[in-house]
Design an enzyme around this catalytic site. Structure first.
Site, PDB file in Angstrom:
ATOM      1  CE  LYS A 155      -4.071  -2.083  -0.133  1.00 51.01           C
ATOM      2  NZ  LYS A 155      -4.988  -1.946  -1.331  1.00 51.01           N
ATOM      3  NE  ARG A 156       3.224   1.153  -5.081  1.00 55.03           N
ATOM      4  CZ  ARG A 156       2.856  -0.224  -5.149  1.00 55.03           C
ATOM      5  NH1 ARG A 156       2.875  -1.155  -4.250  1.00 55.03           N
ATOM      6  NH2 ARG A 156       2.706  -0.353  -6.358  1.00 55.03           N
ATOM      7  CG  LEU A 167      -6.329   8.499   0.016  1.00 56.64           C
ATOM      8  CD1 LEU A 167      -5.937   8.728  -1.374  1.00 56.64           C
ATOM      9  CD2 LEU A 167      -6.780   9.910   0.762  1.00 56.64           C
ATOM     10  CG  LEU A 220      -5.368   9.714   5.277  1.00 52.14           C
ATOM     11  CD1 LEU A 220      -5.155   9.476   6.810  1.00 52.14           C
ATOM     12  CD2 LEU A 220      -6.262  10.889   4.989  1.00 52.14           C
ATOM     13  CB  ALA A 266       1.260   6.649  -0.500  1.00 51.63           C
ATOM     14  N   GLY A 269       0.384  12.892   3.769  1.00 49.98           N
ATOM     15  CA  GLY A 269       1.175  12.603   4.939  1.00 49.98           C
ATOM     16  C   GLY A 269       2.348  12.259   5.432  1.00 49.98           C
ATOM     17  CD  GLU A 278      -2.230  16.382   1.841  1.00 51.19           C
ATOM     18  OE1 GLU A 278      -1.606  16.486   0.690  1.00 51.19           O
ATOM     19  OE2 GLU A 278      -1.493  15.923   2.827  1.00 51.19           O
ATOM     20  NE  ARG A 316      -5.577  11.423  -3.523  1.00 49.23           N
ATOM     21  CZ  ARG A 316      -5.032  11.346  -4.987  1.00 49.23           C
ATOM     22  NH1 ARG A 316      -5.901  11.658  -5.771  1.00 49.23           N
ATOM     23  NH2 ARG A 316      -3.855  10.916  -5.295  1.00 49.23           N
ATOM     24  CD  GLU A 337       0.436  16.414   6.961  1.00 45.99           C
ATOM     25  OE1 GLU A 337      -0.368  15.302   6.621  1.00 45.99           O
ATOM     26  OE2 GLU A 337      -0.160  17.326   7.560  1.00 45.99           O
ATOM     27  N   GLY A 339      -3.532  17.518   7.623  1.00 48.24           N
ATOM     28  CA  GLY A 339      -3.997  17.349   9.135  1.00 48.24           C
ATOM     29  C   GLY A 339      -3.094  16.957  10.029  1.00 48.24           C
TER      30      GLY A 339
HETATM   31  C1  1HE Z   1      -3.146   3.356  -1.316  1.00 46.38           C
HETATM   32  C2  1HE Z   1      -2.435   4.828  -1.114  1.00 46.38           C
HETATM   33  C3  1HE Z   1      -3.126   5.845  -0.223  1.00 46.38           C
HETATM   34  C4  1HE Z   1      -1.490   3.889  -2.668  1.00 46.38           C
HETATM   35  N1  1HE Z   1      -4.254   5.342   0.609  1.00 46.38           N
HETATM   36  N2  1HE Z   1      -4.131   3.239  -0.453  1.00 46.38           N
HETATM   37  N3  1HE Z   1      -2.104  10.289  -0.599  1.00 46.38           N
HETATM   38  C5  1HE Z   1      -2.191  10.207  -2.081  1.00 46.38           C
HETATM   39  O1  1HE Z   1      -2.990  10.892  -2.719  1.00 46.38           O
HETATM   40  C6  1HE Z   1      -1.178   9.497  -2.770  1.00 46.38           C
HETATM   41  C7  1HE Z   1      -2.034   8.180  -3.699  1.00 46.38           C
HETATM   42  N4  1HE Z   1      -1.047   7.429  -3.908  1.00 46.38           N
HETATM   43  C8  1HE Z   1      -0.366   7.596  -5.204  1.00 46.38           C
HETATM   44  O2  1HE Z   1      -0.316   8.539  -5.909  1.00 46.38           O
HETATM   45  C9  1HE Z   1       0.520   6.299  -5.795  1.00 46.38           C
HETATM   46  O3  1HE Z   1      -0.075   5.250  -5.176  1.00 46.38           O
HETATM   47  C10 1HE Z   1       1.788   6.530  -5.300  1.00 46.38           C
HETATM   48  C11 1HE Z   1       2.707   7.479  -6.288  1.00 46.38           C
HETATM   49  C12 1HE Z   1       2.316   6.735  -4.136  1.00 46.38           C
HETATM   50  C13 1HE Z   1       2.779   5.069  -5.957  1.00 46.38           C
HETATM   51  O4  1HE Z   1       2.323   4.686  -7.075  1.00 46.38           O
HETATM   52  P1  1HE Z   1       2.426   3.379  -7.497  1.00 46.38           P
HETATM   53  O5  1HE Z   1       2.188   3.222  -9.099  1.00 46.38           O
HETATM   54  O6  1HE Z   1       3.913   2.740  -7.219  1.00 46.38           O
HETATM   55  O7  1HE Z   1       1.429   2.420  -6.925  1.00 46.38           O
HETATM   56  P2  1HE Z   1      -0.267   2.274  -6.785  1.00 46.38           P
HETATM   57  O8  1HE Z   1      -0.622   0.965  -7.927  1.00 46.38           O
HETATM   58  O9  1HE Z   1      -0.968   3.632  -7.362  1.00 46.38           O
HETATM   59  O10 1HE Z   1      -0.730   1.821  -5.732  1.00 46.38           O
HETATM   60  C14 1HE Z   1      -0.451   0.454  -5.000  1.00 46.38           C
HETATM   61  C15 1HE Z   1      -1.480   0.061  -4.136  1.00 46.38           C
HETATM   62  O11 1HE Z   1      -1.446   0.964  -2.804  1.00 46.38           O
HETATM   63  C16 1HE Z   1      -3.207   0.378  -4.763  1.00 46.38           C
HETATM   64  O12 1HE Z   1      -3.818  -0.562  -3.865  1.00 46.38           O
HETATM   65  P3  1HE Z   1      -4.138  -2.014  -4.658  1.00 46.38           P
HETATM   66  O13 1HE Z   1      -4.932  -2.628  -3.679  1.00 46.38           O
HETATM   67  O14 1HE Z   1      -5.009  -1.535  -5.868  1.00 46.38           O
HETATM   68  O15 1HE Z   1      -3.040  -2.782  -5.050  1.00 46.38           O
HETATM   69  C17 1HE Z   1      -3.332   1.650  -4.067  1.00 46.38           C
HETATM   70  O16 1HE Z   1      -4.587   1.874  -3.891  1.00 46.38           O
HETATM   71  C18 1HE Z   1      -2.493   1.590  -2.698  1.00 46.38           C
HETATM   72  N5  1HE Z   1      -2.226   3.071  -2.133  1.00 46.38           N
HETATM   73  N6  1HE Z   1      -1.433   5.190  -1.913  1.00 46.38           N
HETATM   74  C19 1HE Z   1      -4.499   4.079   0.212  1.00 46.38           C
HETATM   75  N7  1HE Z   1      -2.424   6.875   0.135  1.00 46.38           N
HETATM   76  C20 1HE Z   1      -3.099  13.788   8.053  1.00 46.38           C
HETATM   77  S1  1HE Z   1      -3.937  14.360   6.844  1.00 46.38           S
HETATM   78  C21 1HE Z   1      -2.933  13.704   5.421  1.00 46.38           C
HETATM   79  C22 1HE Z   1      -3.718  13.745   4.077  1.00 46.38           C
HETATM   80  C23 1HE Z   1      -3.060  13.021   2.988  1.00 46.38           C
HETATM   81  O17 1HE Z   1      -1.878  12.309   3.268  1.00 46.38           O
HETATM   82  S2  1HE Z   1      -3.785  13.023   1.509  1.00 46.38           S
HETATM   83  C24 1HE Z   1      -2.744  12.350   0.260  1.00 46.38           C
HETATM   84  C25 1HE Z   1      -2.993  10.915   0.106  1.00 46.38           C
END
Ligand code: 1HE
Length: 264
Positions: free
Chosen positions: A31-32, A72, A70, A68, A115, A138, A141, A118, A146
């Site tokens: 889940k990265r 999500l 929070l 990656a 996060g 964020e 999204r 962060e 946070g």
């Molecule tokens: C996840 C998450 C996640 C990956 N929550 N499941 N963060 C984001 O918006 C970043 C979202 N993630 C990405 O943009 C990409 O995954 C990455 C650039 C980090 C990596 O890409 P990649 O091609 O190596 O991996 P992938 O195919 O996108 O993801 C692999 C799996 O990890 C996949 O799940 P699967 O079950 O389909 O294999 C993804 O859904 C899962 N995954 N990132 C849940 N973040 C205190 S407030 C903080 C607020 C925030 O942090 S918002 C920003 C959230």
């Protein structure tokens, strides 16, 4: 949230002749290394219970990315009160990182986003390899930071940079990120962990009170009006230099037994 079982997605390994380095690994590569509530609480508990031998820590991520952000998948419908408590849980955990017992060095590679950024910004030194990239998705999204990002990230890169990242989705690569101030060290791909470990060994060799002053006094002094800052500095300096270890280190230099400052 606090009744969840301990997370197995956070690993602690002690290294060094005296087990003085804590290597902390985010271990959820499928889940990265996305941070779910269990991981955040585990991080808090880990820093609350670091063995007394530890003098410095390295935090890194397993797999192709540091973190990656929070998880999500856990972003269910929360009302305002629940959202407040969730954010405060992150604050409590990352405060333990920033104001915990030892300096923490983040070894960054791949995604350092949301996060994850962060978390990195709560550490004391950031080392990135050439694969690192920084973003705050964020904005796109429909949410906000946070985990303390609005306080800590502008201290690294400025309000304008963070605003741009969140408004436009701008992604900084490793080189531009280092120039902007996300990382203090930029190393070739695959070398961030080794560099962070080498730095941790140097940090661990400092007098503990000096490290304490840098972690706990310096950021507070930097927030104080100058007049109060100067006064706090004098108090901290007096305490640090009164320690027997400080006296022994200065004597070693005067006796020609300690390293000179060298640019090599
Ligand atoms: C996840 C998450 C996640 C990956 N929550 N499941 N963060 C984001 O918006 C970043 C979202 N993630 C990405 O943009 C990409 O995954 C990455 C650039 C980090 C990596 O890409 P990649 O091609 O190596 O991996 P992938 O195919 O996108 O993801 C692999 C799996 O990890 C996949 O799940 P699967 O079950 O389909 O294999 C993804 O859904 C899962 N995954 N990132 C849940 N973040 C205190 S407030 C903080 C607020 C925030 O942090 S918002 C920003 C959230």
């Amino acid at each position: 949230m606090s009744t969840k079982k301990p997370s197995t997605d956070l690993q602690l390994e002690l290294r060094g002749d005296h087990q003085e380095i804590a290597v902390i690994r985010l271990s959820r590569p499928a889940k990265r290394n996305a941070l779910n509530d269990g991981l955040i609480l585990a991080l808090r508990d880990l820093f609350d219970n670091l063995p007394a031998t530890v003098r410095a820590a390295v935090i890194h991520g397993e797999g192709a990315h540091f973190c990656a952000g929070l998880d999500l998948g856990e972003l269910q419908e929360r009302d305002a009160g629940q959202g407040l408590h969730h954010s405060r849980m992150w604050h409590a955990a990352l405060e333990r990182v920033q104001y915990g017992p030892v300096p923490v060095i983040a070894a960054l590679h791949g995604a350092v986003v949301g996060g994850g950024l962060e978390l990195a910004s709560a550490c004391h030194i950031r080392v990135a390899d050439a694969s690192a990239f920084y973003a705050l998705p964020e904005g796109s999204r429909g949410i906000f930071v946070g985990g303390g990002g609005s306080v800590r990230i502008p201290k690294l890169v400025g309000v304008a940079c963070m605003t741009d990242m969140m408004l436009t989705g701008r992604v900084y690569n490793a080189e531009d990120g280092e120039r902007a101030g996300f990382a203090q060290y930029l190393v070739p791909e695959g070398q961030a962990f080794d560099k962070a470990l080498a730095l941790a060994q140097r940090v661990a060799a400092n007098a503990p009170l000096t490290n304490y002053a840098l972690m706990h006094a310096l950021p507070r002094i930097a927030e104080q009006p100058a007049d109060q800052g100067f006064f706090t500095e004098s108090l901290m300096a007096a305490i640090a230099q009164s320690a027997p270890e400080a006296k022994a280190r200065v004597k070693a230099f005067l006796d020609g037994k300690a390293n000179k400052v060298s640019k090599d």
